[in-house]
Design an enzyme around this catalytic site. Sequence first.
Site, mmCIF file in Angstrom:
data_model
loop_
_atom_site.group_PDB
_atom_site.id
_atom_site.type_symbol
_atom_site.label_atom_id
_atom_site.label_comp_id
_atom_site.label_asym_id
_atom_site.label_seq_id
_atom_site.Cartn_x
_atom_site.Cartn_y
_atom_site.Cartn_z
ATOM 1 N N GLU A 47 0.835 -1.194 0.000
ATOM 2 C CA GLU A 47 0.000 0.000 0.000
ATOM 3 C C GLU A 47 0.878 1.257 0.000
ATOM 4 O O GLU A 47 1.672 1.470 0.921
ATOM 5 C CB GLU A 47 -0.923 -0.011 1.220
ATOM 6 C CG GLU A 47 -1.887 -1.198 1.216
ATOM 7 C CD GLU A 47 -2.485 -1.480 2.582
ATOM 8 O OE1 GLU A 47 -2.358 -0.623 3.480
ATOM 9 O OE2 GLU A 47 -3.068 -2.571 2.749
ATOM 10 N N SER A 77 -5.721 -4.311 1.024
ATOM 11 C CA SER A 77 -6.125 -5.690 1.318
ATOM 12 C C SER A 77 -4.882 -6.509 1.622
ATOM 13 O O SER A 77 -4.197 -6.985 0.714
ATOM 14 C CB SER A 77 -6.886 -6.300 0.137
ATOM 15 O OG SER A 77 -7.129 -7.673 0.356
ATOM 16 N N GLU A 78 -4.598 -6.699 2.913
ATOM 17 C CA GLU A 78 -3.415 -7.454 3.305
ATOM 18 C C GLU A 78 -3.501 -8.909 2.864
ATOM 19 O O GLU A 78 -2.491 -9.525 2.510
ATOM 20 C CB GLU A 78 -3.211 -7.360 4.819
ATOM 21 C CG GLU A 78 -2.714 -6.016 5.309
ATOM 22 C CD GLU A 78 -3.806 -4.943 5.330
ATOM 23 O OE1 GLU A 78 -3.474 -3.745 5.351
ATOM 24 O OE2 GLU A 78 -5.000 -5.323 5.319
ATOM 25 N N GLN A 100 1.876 -2.072 5.866
ATOM 26 C CA GLN A 100 2.187 -0.736 6.392
ATOM 27 C C GLN A 100 2.546 -0.729 7.871
ATOM 28 O O GLN A 100 3.432 0.004 8.299
ATOM 29 C CB GLN A 100 1.014 0.212 6.147
ATOM 30 C CG GLN A 100 1.016 0.818 4.769
ATOM 31 C CD GLN A 100 0.053 1.981 4.649
ATOM 32 O OE1 GLN A 100 -0.821 2.183 5.502
ATOM 33 N NE2 GLN A 100 0.193 2.744 3.588
ATOM 34 N N PHE A 101 1.861 -1.511 8.670
ATOM 35 C CA PHE A 101 2.168 -1.658 10.094
ATOM 36 C C PHE A 101 2.003 -3.127 10.458
ATOM 37 O O PHE A 101 1.106 -3.808 9.940
ATOM 38 C CB PHE A 101 1.235 -0.807 10.966
ATOM 39 C CG PHE A 101 1.475 0.671 10.858
ATOM 40 C CD1 PHE A 101 2.330 1.325 11.735
ATOM 41 C CD2 PHE A 101 0.846 1.413 9.869
ATOM 42 C CE1 PHE A 101 2.554 2.682 11.635
ATOM 43 C CE2 PHE A 101 1.053 2.776 9.766
ATOM 44 C CZ PHE A 101 1.913 3.416 10.647
ATOM 45 N N ALA A 102 2.828 -3.616 11.368
ATOM 46 C CA ALA A 102 2.713 -5.008 11.802
ATOM 47 C C ALA A 102 1.327 -5.298 12.366
ATOM 48 O O ALA A 102 0.838 -6.424 12.278
ATOM 49 C CB ALA A 102 3.780 -5.316 12.845
ATOM 50 N N HIS A 147 -1.125 0.883 15.978
ATOM 51 C CA HIS A 147 0.075 1.202 15.208
ATOM 52 C C HIS A 147 1.348 1.001 16.022
ATOM 53 O O HIS A 147 2.395 1.536 15.654
ATOM 54 C CB HIS A 147 0.030 2.658 14.720
ATOM 55 C CG HIS A 147 -1.130 2.982 13.848
ATOM 56 N ND1 HIS A 147 -2.373 3.276 14.345
ATOM 57 C CD2 HIS A 147 -1.239 3.031 12.495
ATOM 58 C CE1 HIS A 147 -3.204 3.515 13.343
ATOM 59 N NE2 HIS A 147 -2.539 3.370 12.210
#
Length: 342
Positions: A47, A77-78, A100-102, A147
């Site tokens: 993303e 959409s992960e 983008q973030f774990a 986050h």
Amino acid sequence: MTATQEKPQAASADSAGETRTINLIQAVTEALAEELERDRRVVLFGEDVGARGGVFMATAGLQARFGKERVFDTPLSEASIVGAAVGMAARGLRPVAEIQFADYMGPGFDQIISQAAKLRYRSGGQFTCPLVIRTPSGGGVKGGHHHSQSPESYYTHTPGLKVVMPSTPYDAKGLLKAAIRGDDPVIFFEPKRLYRAAKGEVPAHDYTVRIGEAALRHEGSDITVIGYGGVMPDVVRAAEALSAEGVSAEVIDLRSLVPWDQETVVRSVQKTGRAVLVSEAPRISNFMGEVAYVIQEKAFESLRAPVGQVAGFDTPYPYVQDKVYLPGPNRILAACVRALNY
């Protein structure tokens, strides 16, 4: 005394070559650019990784340099990101997918643990899954509970995955390059609070860092302090505070969680007789519980105190109390004092 950085054996033979001082995010960008240049099978996507360069600018300039076919944006959409990466890897590409973030990896969890991790085994070695999932992890940036989480234990529990978390620019670049070149899926956690805070010398020549080897940051004889990722600067500060009081602390940076360097850890604890384990993930089911088990299994007769642990709390990550939640130097130092006074 200051921490020392080990130069891993996997580095290029040109060990006396030129170095530059860069930060961790620059090291990640360099590793991606060099691997895109070196191997046309490498593709990078996620993303906003294209024209924008990612939420932390780790991929800035790469789409302009390598084109939209090799560096491209994806839908929000992960599950699709990871699923596409698995398919690409099975068909001969070497995808590097950014989440983008774990904290956002949940929708792609089944694809990771049921497909990526199992593909080589279920196919009897007919297929491999050489993919890397990069993701910023951990707290310290006032990101709140969506986050700032540290979910590495979910993935260390899954056979078939490698799990890596560097704390220095040298390791970030070398480990990422090794992950991209390997034939197994790698979850590559990047401690976001160190992106621009961690600076260090990085060789100009090509090199890799072998996945599965810990780094000795500070040699000592009285106590072993073990950590990885974002906690490492605070671990080193605690060791320096102990040194000022005449206590010799050995500091080990695991940097790789699966596989992890049991030999280095056990050898150190057998020497010092004491161990304190540090990570910012919640304490229950923390990966350091596995490290503690191996220490008591293989170094029990050397222990002079119970193995100590400093971790995040078993609560959702707070909105603003980062310094309270994270295991800073004072909490680490207190755990060391308890072990030394036992």
